[in-house]
Design an enzyme around this catalytic site. Structure first.
Site, PDB file in Angstrom:
ATOM      1  N   ALA A 290      34.744  37.962  30.196  1.00  0.00           N
ATOM      2  CA  ALA A 290      35.782  37.984  31.233  1.00  0.00           C
ATOM      3  C   ALA A 290      36.657  39.231  31.122  1.00  0.00           C
ATOM      4  CB  ALA A 290      36.654  36.725  31.178  1.00  0.00           C
ATOM      5  N   SER A 291      36.108  40.285  30.522  1.00  0.00           N
ATOM      6  CA  SER A 291      36.858  41.521  30.356  1.00  0.00           C
ATOM      7  C   SER A 291      38.219  41.277  29.700  1.00  0.00           C
ATOM      8  CB  SER A 291      37.058  42.230  31.705  1.00  0.00           C
ATOM      9  OG  SER A 291      35.815  42.553  32.284  1.00  0.00           O
ATOM     10  N   ARG A 292      38.260  40.326  28.776  1.00  0.00           N
ATOM     11  CA  ARG A 292      39.536  39.920  28.187  1.00  0.00           C
ATOM     12  C   ARG A 292      39.776  40.519  26.804  1.00  0.00           C
ATOM     13  NH1 ARG A 292      39.499  36.133  24.376  1.00  0.00           N
ATOM     14  NH2 ARG A 292      41.448  35.154  25.028  1.00  0.00           N
TER      15      ARG A 292
ATOM     16  N   GLY B  45      35.125  45.545  30.841  1.00  0.00           N
ATOM     17  CA  GLY B  45      33.816  45.170  30.303  1.00  0.00           C
ATOM     18  C   GLY B  45      32.789  44.799  31.346  1.00  0.00           C
ATOM     19  N   GLU B  46      33.192  43.958  32.307  1.00  0.00           N
ATOM     20  CA  GLU B  46      32.192  43.405  33.225  1.00  0.00           C
ATOM     21  C   GLU B  46      32.032  44.192  34.499  1.00  0.00           C
ATOM     22  OE1 GLU B  46      32.387  38.646  32.483  1.00  0.00           O
ATOM     23  OE2 GLU B  46      34.044  39.564  33.541  1.00  0.00           O
TER      24      GLU B  46
ATOM     25  N   GLY C 215      41.088  45.696  30.975  1.00  0.00           N
ATOM     26  CA  GLY C 215      39.708  45.457  30.593  1.00  0.00           C
ATOM     27  C   GLY C 215      38.750  46.046  31.618  1.00  0.00           C
TER      28      GLY C 215
END
Lengths: 354, 266, 181
Positions: free
Chosen positions: A87-89, A291-292, A289
């Site tokens: 979750a790009s957390r 990431g995704e 974030g």
């Protein structure tokens, strides 16, 4: 036979973290006897580099060299809680928790140093190479290794800290649907340049230009890796990957990597990436974030570039040579075998939208 | 479940094992994949790696290639330089260091790219077995396989004259992909027109096929854009394309003329 | 017939083990010899994570029946570092961020080593072809290709300067601080 070149772009906003029933991560940090700081996490590094980020946040907050930090993510059974790295957390939650823990540890570190140097803790600073020194009188200083030994064997102090970051649970307002689901949003735009072979429908992605606003790039090299690795994944989804190539029929579902094809190094575009920073108030050193989100924008950018190149509008992935060629045949008024047909001719340029 | 792995040191020894029902294995790229996925019935494996059937021998214009010769061996052979570009379209180096000439005759399309080349070259296949050694045209082996207990020991081909060999493989990605349409051809011309043509197609039928309709149409005509388009369309009569994970039968039929033309126009 | 003793020279050491019929070189390396760098990604020879060198040639070790290479020399990633020091390819991967999850890395490095032993001055196309059997899901390949070309240059420079270039000790950090343990 022509290679038709086209350009297209797409933009995306992407949330950092999630809501759930509250979204926490914890971090614990402690010094060893010789001044190495261990950051304990249950956050999993699967190659995205959360351990590097955690170490950077700890080092920056403590005022010590990066080489003084060990990140230990060994055991999710016993470590301090983390919801997970998805979750790009990760950077946002874990980074904030590490900063909090490191800040507490730094306070203890300065207290012990103040006793050792017989000064006020408020007069102390770190020089970033491992020394804690008196501001304006840096000959009066102590190295972290000596300090850690003293803390353990003379002062009986633990140079350690605890941290947590919680994104609190947020309920939507029933009347309006208004809610606060994420901590911040990152933004991106990708411009794709493609070439379409008008006899085979084969699409080649020549260039991808990426601009990412990510709050603060704590590690620009890693951030660029994520952007470009993700862009490759997006291109792969856009042009190649399908588990049901004849959807909704399940026939000929690929069984291994010789059938489930992804672009090799021979198929990759030139990529240029730009990082923009508008620090998030609630991010670790302002970071958001990413990431995704990095696979997202390249896909519609490629779809738009195909349309720009040859007038074929595709809205379902993958954008296979067959889909492109069928689209071209329809625009050119050709029949099933690519010969001139008796169908009414499509608009000459094919660039008008239906 | 594999009951034994035999590594015989001669063709005769291999033939004994094969007669007993063992599964002959070239480089293992097909058989070991089946072993790993558990899809091979209980059997012995017979490796040809040390059976004395590797190597490339040139005798004038005839080249004899042992069945256990790898694609990498062919890539390294200066005598077979005309085949190097075709070999590099097959899989990847770690596969080419294992996959053999013999094994490639028995894989279904769209794999089996070297078999397509051998068909265009009119190669002869040497076979060992319980009935003794025999030879067969490669098209016979490609359509009917070999009898129980038999295995391929070598292929023999004539080196094509300079400028008569053509190869083009349309792939789903630039490297390491099976064929969507593969074209291998030996085409002779004189005074600008085709005097003879052997055109083999891969990826467009369960086995490699000769594009006889295209060959017929091209004879006596020049290798030009429009002629080749016509020949490519004619070649549609020679194919039986299938759907697979790479491309549909429709797509293969649709682009066959394009790739035939690109193969022969260079 | 059943199991048999197989002998290989692995990373310059003679090793013997008992192999059940159908044992692949990959299984033997991981389960009989404790060499875990080569990975089991697909068992079909299509992902490249099992790539090792057999008699100096890169192969998919999951497709090699061990009895067929009795006595051969096998080289794995574990044999690449020299005296505990990362070689040029390994160092270039570290410095160039050419690894993320690391699953493809062992196979990539072995494909690269094989290439550079054969061709010390490869073109970008040569590198791309050498790794065409190695799937990477994370990096998008650009950093891997760059690292291999960088390694080739480092090795050529070391050779032309008449000695080994200073190697990065195993376990240390690169200049960008990528060395968190």
């Amino acid at each position: 036979m022509a290679k038709l070149r086209g350009r297209g772009y797409a933009s995306v906003n992407y949330p950092t973290g999630m809501n759930l029933g509250g979204d926490p991560s914890q971090a614990l940090i402690h010094s060893t006897t010789t001044g190495t700081f261990v950051v304990s996490l249950s956050s999993v590094d699967l190659g995205q580099g959360i351990k590097t980020i955690a170490a950077q946040c700890a080092a920056e907050t403590l005022g010590l060299p990066y080489g003084n930090i060990i990140v230990d993510t060994a055991d999710t059974d016993t470590g301090p809680h983390c919801m997970g790295t998805f979750a790009s957390r990760g950077t946002h939650r874990v980074g904030n928790a590490v900063i909090m823990a490191a800040a507490e540890a730094r306070e203890v570190m300065l207290e012990v140093a103040a006793e050792e140097l017989e000064v006020d803790a408020a007069d102390l600073e770190t020089d970033g190479t491992g020394f804690i020194q008196v501001r304006g009188a840096d000959e009066k200083r102590i190295h972290i290794t000596d300090l850690a030994l003293a803390a353990h064997f003379e002062h009986g102090r633990t140079i350690s800290g605890r941290g947590i970051f919680l994104k609190e649970k947020n309920e939507p307002v029933p009347e309006t649907g208004e809610m606060d689901p994420d901590s911040c949003q990152a933004h991106a735009c990708t411009v794709a340049v493609v070439e379409v072979d008008d006899e085979t429908g084969v699409v080649e992605v020549l260039e991808l230009h990426n601009a990412y606003e990510m709050g603060r790039a704590l590690n620009p090299a890693m951030a660029a890796q994520q952007v470009e690795g993700g862009a490759w994944m997006g291109m792969s989804h856009a042009l190649f990957e399908a588990t049901e190539p004849y959807y909704p029929a399940r026939d000929h579902g690929p069984r291994d990597f010789s059938e489930y094809l992804m672009p090799t190094a021979a198929d990759i575009p030139v990529q240029r990436s730009v990082i923009l920073e508008r620090p998030a108030a609630n991010g670790p050193f302002g970071a958001k974030g990413i990431g995704e989100m990095t696979a997202n924008a390249p896909i519609p950018a490629i779809g738009n570039a195909i349309f720009d190149a040859c007038g074929v509008r595709l809205d379902s992935m993958p954008f296979t040579p067959e889909k492109v060629l069928r689209g071209l045949d329809e625009l050119r008024g050709l029949d099933e075998l690519g010969d001139a047909s008796e169908r009414a001719h499509a608009p000459a340029t094919g660039h008008e939208r239906p | 479940m594999i009951t034994a792995v035999r590594v015989p040191d001669s063709v005769a020894a291999a033939a004994t094992y094969a007669a007993a029902g063992g599964r002959v294995m070239g480089g293992g790229t097909i058989v070991m994949a089946q072993v790993n996925s558990g899809s091979l019935a209980e059997t012995e494996l017979i490796s040809l790696r040390k059976a004395g059937v590797s190597g490339i021998r040139v005798d004038g214009r005839v080249v004899r290639i042992g069945a256990a010769t790898t694609f990498a061996d062919i890539e390294r052979s200066p005598e077979l330089a005309f085949l190097h570009a075709a070999m590099r379209t097959i899989a990847s180096p770690p596969i080419r260091n294992l996959a053999t000439v013999g094994g490639n005759l028995f894989v279904p399309q769209p794999y089996g790219d070297f078999a397509v080349c051998l068909l265009a070259l009119g190669a002869t296949v040497e076979i060992a077995g319980p009935g003794g050694p025999r030879r067969a045209p490669v098209e016979d082996v490609l359509t009917a396989g070999v009898a129980q207990g038999e295995f391929v020991t070598a292929v023999a081909l004539s080196l094509p004259a300079a400028g008569t060999w053509f190869h083009h493989k349309a792939m789903r990605r630039k490297l390491n992909s099976a064929a969507i349409v593969a074209v291998a051809a030996v085409v002779d011309t004189a005074d600008g027109v085709v005097t003879s043509a052997r055109i083999a197609l891969g990826g467009v039928a369960p086995r490699p096929v000769r594009a006889v309709s295209a060959e017929r149409l091209l004879t006596g005509r020049p290798l030009e854009h429009d002629v080749l388009n016509e020949a490519g369309r004619a070649a549609r009569a020679d194919i039986a394309p299938f759907d697979d994970a790479y491309a549909s039968a429709w797509y293969r039929r649709r682009v066959l003329p394009v790739h035939l033309r690109r193969a022969l126009l260079g | 017939m059943g199991s048999q003793i197989v002998s290989l020279v692995v990373n310059d050491q003679r090793r013997e083990f008992i192999a059940r019929p159908g044992t692949s070189l990959l299984s033997a390396l991981r389960e009989s010899l404790g060499l875990m760098a080569a990975k089991r990604g697909c068992g079909q020879g299509t992902c490249g994570t099992c790539t090792v060198l057999v008699d100096d040639r890169p192969v998919m070790s999951c497709l090699v029946a061990v009895e067929t290479i009795e006595g051969a020399s096998v080289r794995t990633l574990e044999g690449v570092a020299r005296g505990g020091e990362l070689d040029e390819v390994q160092s270039a991967f570290v410095d160039g961020f050419a690894t993320q999850c690391g699953f493809c890395t062992a196979g990539m490095i072995m494909s690269a080593e094989a290439l550079l032993e054969r061709d010390p001055d490869p073109s970008r196309e040569d590198v791309v072809e050498a790794i065409s059997g190695n799937v990477c899901r994370c990096t998008g390949y650009a950093s891997i290709v760059a690292a291999i070309l960088d390694a080739a240059r480092r090795r050529r420079d070391a050779a032309s300067s008449g000695g080994d270039a200073p190697a990065v000790p195993a376990g240390s950090e690169a200049a960008d601080g990528a060395g968190v343990r």
